[in-house]
Scaffold this active site. Structure first.
Site, PDB file in Angstrom:
ATOM      1  N   ASP A  20       0.829  -1.203   0.000  1.00  0.00           N
ATOM      2  CA  ASP A  20       0.000   0.000   0.000  1.00  0.00           C
ATOM      3  C   ASP A  20       0.869   1.262   0.000  1.00  0.00           C
ATOM      4  O   ASP A  20       1.980   1.255   0.534  1.00  0.00           O
ATOM      5  CB  ASP A  20      -0.913  -0.022   1.239  1.00  0.00           C
ATOM      6  CG  ASP A  20      -2.039   0.993   1.131  1.00  0.00           C
ATOM      7  OD1 ASP A  20      -2.350   1.431   0.004  1.00  0.00           O
ATOM      8  OD2 ASP A  20      -2.604   1.359   2.179  1.00  0.00           O
ATOM      9  N   HIS A  37       2.426   3.340  -8.893  1.00  0.00           N
ATOM     10  CA  HIS A  37       2.277   1.893  -9.129  1.00  0.00           C
ATOM     11  C   HIS A  37       3.494   1.358  -9.893  1.00  0.00           C
ATOM     12  O   HIS A  37       4.051   0.322  -9.573  1.00  0.00           O
ATOM     13  CB  HIS A  37       1.001   1.603  -9.936  1.00  0.00           C
ATOM     14  CG  HIS A  37      -0.263   1.995  -9.210  1.00  0.00           C
ATOM     15  ND1 HIS A  37      -0.496   1.669  -7.902  1.00  0.00           N
ATOM     16  CD2 HIS A  37      -1.368   2.689  -9.620  1.00  0.00           C
ATOM     17  CE1 HIS A  37      -1.686   2.141  -7.533  1.00  0.00           C
ATOM     18  NE2 HIS A  37      -2.223   2.763  -8.551  1.00  0.00           N
ATOM     19  N   LEU A 131      10.405 -21.115  -5.130  1.00  0.00           N
ATOM     20  CA  LEU A 131       9.473 -20.151  -4.527  1.00  0.00           C
ATOM     21  C   LEU A 131       8.139 -20.117  -5.280  1.00  0.00           C
ATOM     22  O   LEU A 131       8.119 -20.049  -6.515  1.00  0.00           O
ATOM     23  CB  LEU A 131      10.125 -18.757  -4.586  1.00  0.00           C
ATOM     24  CG  LEU A 131       9.269 -17.557  -4.171  1.00  0.00           C
ATOM     25  CD1 LEU A 131       9.005 -17.554  -2.666  1.00  0.00           C
ATOM     26  CD2 LEU A 131       9.944 -16.241  -4.563  1.00  0.00           C
TER      27      LEU A 131
HETATM   28  C1  FPP Z   1      -2.077   0.145  -3.355  1.00  0.00           C
HETATM   29  O1  FPP Z   1      -1.612   1.471  -3.298  1.00  0.00           O
HETATM   30  C2  FPP Z   1      -1.476  -0.538  -4.498  1.00  0.00           C
HETATM   31  C3  FPP Z   1      -2.167  -1.089  -5.525  1.00  0.00           C
HETATM   32  C4  FPP Z   1      -3.633  -1.073  -5.606  1.00  0.00           C
HETATM   33  C5  FPP Z   1      -1.464  -1.710  -6.657  1.00  0.00           C
HETATM   34  C6  FPP Z   1      -0.239  -2.465  -6.303  1.00  0.00           C
HETATM   35  C7  FPP Z   1       0.378  -2.992  -7.543  1.00  0.00           C
HETATM   36  C8  FPP Z   1       1.698  -2.947  -7.833  1.00  0.00           C
HETATM   37  C9  FPP Z   1       2.728  -2.386  -6.934  1.00  0.00           C
HETATM   38  C10 FPP Z   1       2.164  -3.561  -9.073  1.00  0.00           C
HETATM   39  C11 FPP Z   1       2.566  -4.957  -8.737  1.00  0.00           C
HETATM   40  C12 FPP Z   1       2.977  -5.684  -9.931  1.00  0.00           C
HETATM   41  C13 FPP Z   1       3.242  -7.002  -9.933  1.00  0.00           C
HETATM   42  C14 FPP Z   1       3.685  -7.632 -11.189  1.00  0.00           C
HETATM   43  C15 FPP Z   1       3.068  -7.826  -8.729  1.00  0.00           C
HETATM   44  P1  FPP Z   1      -2.670   2.654  -3.370  1.00  0.00           P
HETATM   45  O2  FPP Z   1      -2.886   2.992  -4.790  1.00  0.00           O
HETATM   46  O3  FPP Z   1      -3.909   2.265  -2.630  1.00  0.00           O
HETATM   47  O4  FPP Z   1      -1.893   3.785  -2.633  1.00  0.00           O
HETATM   48  P2  FPP Z   1      -2.517   4.936  -1.714  1.00  0.00           P
HETATM   49  O5  FPP Z   1      -3.070   4.246  -0.486  1.00  0.00           O
HETATM   50  O6  FPP Z   1      -1.325   5.762  -1.392  1.00  0.00           O
HETATM   51  O7  FPP Z   1      -3.542   5.646  -2.521  1.00  0.00           O
END
Ligand code: FPP
Length: 241
Positions: A20, A37, A131
Site C-alpha cells: 500500500d 504503481h 518459490l
Molecule cells: C495500493 O496502493 C497498491 C495497488 C492497488 C497496486 C499495487 C500494484 C503494484 C505495486 C504492481 C505490482 C505488480 C506485480 C507484477 C506484482 P494505493 O494505490 O492504494 O496507494 P494509496 O493508499 O497511497 O492511494
C-alpha cells in the site's frame, strides 16, 4: 530492532504483503498515481530477491483487490497493463530462479488480454518447484469464501461431500490458495492498520507487521526488519507455551 540479528533457521514459510501507498508516494512528488504503481515494481523485485536469498517458500502479493475495480477507469486499465506487462517481462527471470507463478482471484473479470498474459506466465512456470509467487489479482477474501461455499454446496448436492465431513481441509481445498500453506507473516506497508479483505481465512494465526513506509520505498532492509520482528514473536497458536 537494528541490534537484533536475523536467524536463518527460523524463516517464515509463507509471507504475504499488502503493498500500500503507491498513490501517496506519487502525490508527494507531484506525479500521477500510476507513477507510484510503476515505481512499486522495483519493490516487488526486491521482495522476490530477498525471499530467494532467505529461503522463504511462498510469497503472496496483494496486487489488485475486488474493490479496486471501483477506482477510476484510467487507473484500473493502467494497473491491468502494468500487471500483465510486468509478468510478461519477468518470465525469463522467474524461470531462471525456479519460481512458480500463481494467480489467485476472480480472473474471469480481467480483460482477456491481461488474463491471457498472466495465465501464460502461470503455464510457463508451472514445472518450477522453488518459490511460489502468488499474485492476488481481482481478489477479495469474502468473495473467495462465497466461492468456496458454492463449490462445496454443489458437491454436497451431488453427494460428493457429506455435510458431516466438512472441515478445515475441505474448506482449504476450495479456496484460491489451495496450493499454499497458511500465512506465517503478513506485512502491510503504507501505515494503515487494516487487512482490507486480504486472505482472512489464511492469516488466522499469522504474525502481523504494519510498516510506515510507502510501497515504492520498501527496500530489502524493511523486509529484513519484518522478519526480525517476526522472529521476536512467540507463536502459540492458541495454546500455552
Ligand atoms: C495500493 O496502493 C497498491 C495497488 C492497488 C497496486 C499495487 C500494484 C503494484 C505495486 C504492481 C505490482 C505488480 C506485480 C507484477 C506484482 P494505493 O494505490 O492504494 O496507494 P494509496 O493508499 O497511497 O492511494
Amino acid at each position: 530492532m537494528d541490534n537484533h540479528i536475523l536467524n536463518p533457521m527460523f524463516i517464515p514459510r509463507h509471507v504475504a504483503i499488502i503493498m500500500d501507498g503507491n498513490g501517496r508516494w506519487a502525490k508527494k512528488i507531484n506525479k500521477e498515481r500510476f507513477f507510484g504503481h510503476n515505481s512499486g515494481i522495483k519493490s516487488v523485485r526486491e521482495s522476490i530477491d530477498i525471499c530467494l536469498e532467505l529461503g522463504v517458500k511462498q510469497l503472496t502479493l496483494y496486487a489488485f483487490s475486488s474493490e479496486n475495480w471501483s477506482r477510476p477507469k484510467k487507473e484500473v486499465s493502467s494497473l491491468m497493463n502494468l500487471l500483465s506487462s510486468s509478468v510478461e517481462k519477468e518470465i525469463p527471470r522467474l524461470i531462471e530462479n525456479n519460481i512458480k507463478l500463481e494467480i489467485i482471484g476472480n480472473t474471469s473479470k480481467l480483460p482477456e488480454i491481461t488474463r491471457n498474459k498472466l495465465l501464460d506466465g502461470v503455464t510457463e512456470t508451472c514445472q518450477n518447484d522453488g518459490l511460489i509467487l502468488s499474485l492476488a489479482i481481482s481478489y477479495g477474501a469474502r468473495q473467495e469464501m462465497i466461492r468456496a461455499t458454492k463449490l462445496i454446496s454443489e458437491k454436497v448436492k451431488k453427494n460428493i461431500i457429506s455435510v458431516e465431513n466438512i472441515d478445515e481441509n475441505i474448506i482449504n481445498e476450495h479456496l484460491y490458495t489451495r496450493n499454499l500453506k497458511n500465512v506465517d507473516l503478513l506485512i502491510r506497508t503504507g501505515g494503515e492498520l487494516r487487512l482490507s479483505n486480504f486472505l482472512l481465512w489464511q492469516i488466522s494465526y499469522a504474525e502481523l507487521c504494519f510498516q510506515d513506509v510507502l510501497w515504492p520505498d520498501f527496500k530489502k532492509e524493511h523486509f529484513l526488519n519484518a522478519i526480525i520482528d517476526y522472529q521476536g514473536r512467540t507463536r502459540r497458536f492458541g495454546k500455552i507455551k
